[in-house]
Design a protein around this motif. Structure first.
Motif, PDB file in Angstrom:
ATOM      1  N   TRP A   1      44.149  -1.333   0.225  1.00 49.83           N
ATOM      2  CA  TRP A   1      44.661  -2.638   0.641  1.00 49.83           C
ATOM      3  C   TRP A   1      45.553  -2.463   1.857  1.00 49.83           C
ATOM      4  O   TRP A   1      46.586  -1.808   1.792  1.00 49.83           O
TER       5      TRP A   1
ATOM      6  N   LEU B   1      56.518  -7.429   2.908  1.00 48.19           N
ATOM      7  CA  LEU B   1      56.459  -8.252   1.703  1.00 48.19           C
ATOM      8  C   LEU B   1      57.888  -8.596   1.321  1.00 48.19           C
ATOM      9  O   LEU B   1      58.695  -7.695   1.083  1.00 48.19           O
TER      10      LEU B   1
ATOM     11  N   LEU C   1      48.186   0.904  -1.188  1.00 50.50           N
ATOM     12  CA  LEU C   1      48.720  -0.170  -0.358  1.00 50.50           C
ATOM     13  C   LEU C   1      49.249   0.473   0.919  1.00 50.50           C
ATOM     14  O   LEU C   1      50.218   1.231   0.894  1.00 50.50           O
TER      15      LEU C   1
ATOM     16  N   ILE D   1      46.300  -9.947  -6.800  1.00 53.02           N
ATOM     17  CA  ILE D   1      46.134 -10.418  -5.417  1.00 53.02           C
ATOM     18  C   ILE D   1      44.695 -10.868  -5.172  1.00 53.02           C
ATOM     19  O   ILE D   1      44.460 -11.697  -4.307  1.00 53.02           O
TER      20      ILE D   1
ATOM     21  N   ARG E   1      47.850  -8.978   3.432  1.00 50.83           N
ATOM     22  CA  ARG E   1      49.192  -9.548   3.358  1.00 50.83           C
ATOM     23  C   ARG E   1      49.199 -11.032   3.002  1.00 50.83           C
ATOM     24  O   ARG E   1      50.005 -11.445   2.156  1.00 50.83           O
TER      25      ARG E   1
ATOM     26  N   LEU F   1      56.376  -6.249  -8.207  1.00 53.44           N
ATOM     27  CA  LEU F   1      55.174  -5.817  -7.503  1.00 53.44           C
ATOM     28  C   LEU F   1      54.667  -4.596  -8.248  1.00 53.44           C
ATOM     29  O   LEU F   1      55.377  -3.603  -8.385  1.00 53.44           O
TER      30      LEU F   1
ATOM     31  N   CYS G   1      48.154  -3.930   4.705  1.00 49.94           N
ATOM     32  CA  CYS G   1      49.185  -4.962   4.753  1.00 49.94           C
ATOM     33  C   CYS G   1      49.832  -4.933   6.134  1.00 49.94           C
ATOM     34  O   CYS G   1      50.575  -4.005   6.460  1.00 49.94           O
TER      35      CYS G   1
ATOM     36  N   LEU H   1      48.811 -11.195  -0.685  1.00 43.92           N
ATOM     37  CA  LEU H   1      50.009 -10.670  -1.345  1.00 43.92           C
ATOM     38  C   LEU H   1      51.130 -11.707  -1.328  1.00 43.92           C
ATOM     39  O   LEU H   1      51.775 -11.960  -2.351  1.00 43.92           O
TER      40      LEU H   1
ATOM     41  N   VAL I   1      48.516  -5.280  -7.694  1.00 43.90           N
ATOM     42  CA  VAL I   1      47.657  -4.740  -6.641  1.00 43.90           C
ATOM     43  C   VAL I   1      46.673  -3.818  -7.363  1.00 43.90           C
ATOM     44  O   VAL I   1      47.069  -2.747  -7.832  1.00 43.90           O
TER      45      VAL I   1
END
Length: 173
Positions: free
Chosen positions: A86, A92, A108, A48, A61, A100, A88, A64, A81
């Motif tokens: 991170w 997703l 995340l 990412i 996001r 992923l 978001c 991503l 990731v």
């Protein structure tokens, strides 16, 4: 955790027919388990960070989603990731042949704001098919999808989502 897309659904439907006369749920479970195939994910990979994600950002996001689109256009692969925190702000939506992968040391964290999960998508809520808020990770109609991790995926359920339970029963009547 790996998901084999429509393979599982097809297997489950087939075993209902094949084993209904036997009445042996363990035989049916073995048949389903044996029919599940590992997802076919190409070796292509992107981070990412290659799509603009930076440490300390209040929303990764967009990066991503860009990485998911990039991998899907390439025919599939892994969206990585990396270690770090991170955020978001929203769901997703994975595509076919996309994995992923949340690396060890990665955290995340999904937003707790309900409005971040709109527009509604077709999903299930406690076994009932309906249109509702998008799940954090969603892959409707996709096949060969995987979520792998040594890192952490945090939906902040205890503080943001479980309080809804108190209002659920009164609203169902």
């Amino acid at each position: 955790l790996t998901l084999a897309g429509s393979t599982l659904a097809a297997a489950a439907c087939q075993t209902d027919v094949d084993n209904s006369a036997s009445g042996d749920p363990w035989r049916r479970a073995r048949t389903i388990r044996q029919s599940i195939e590992r997802p076919r994910i190409p070796r292509f990979e992107t981070s990412i960070r290659s799509h603009g994600a930076t440490f300390g950002s209040d929303d990764s996001r967009p990066s991503l989603l860009a990485a998911i689109d990039h991998v899907a256009r390439a025919g599939g692969g892994r969206v990585v990731v990396p270690a770090g925190l991170w955020a978001c702000k929203g769901p997703l939506h994975l595509k076919s042949r996309v994995a992923l992968h949340v690396e060890e040391g990665a955290h995340l964290v999904f937003s707790g704001a309900a409005e971040d999960y709109l527009p509604p998508v077709f999903t299930r809520w406690e076994g009932v098919e309906c249109f509702s808020y998008s799940p954090f990770i969603y892959a409707r109609g996709a096949t060969d999808v995987a979520i792998t991790r040594k890192g952490r995926i945090d939906g902040q359920g205890a503080s943001n989502w479980l309080p809804w339970r108190a209002t659920q029963k009164p609203q169902q009547t």
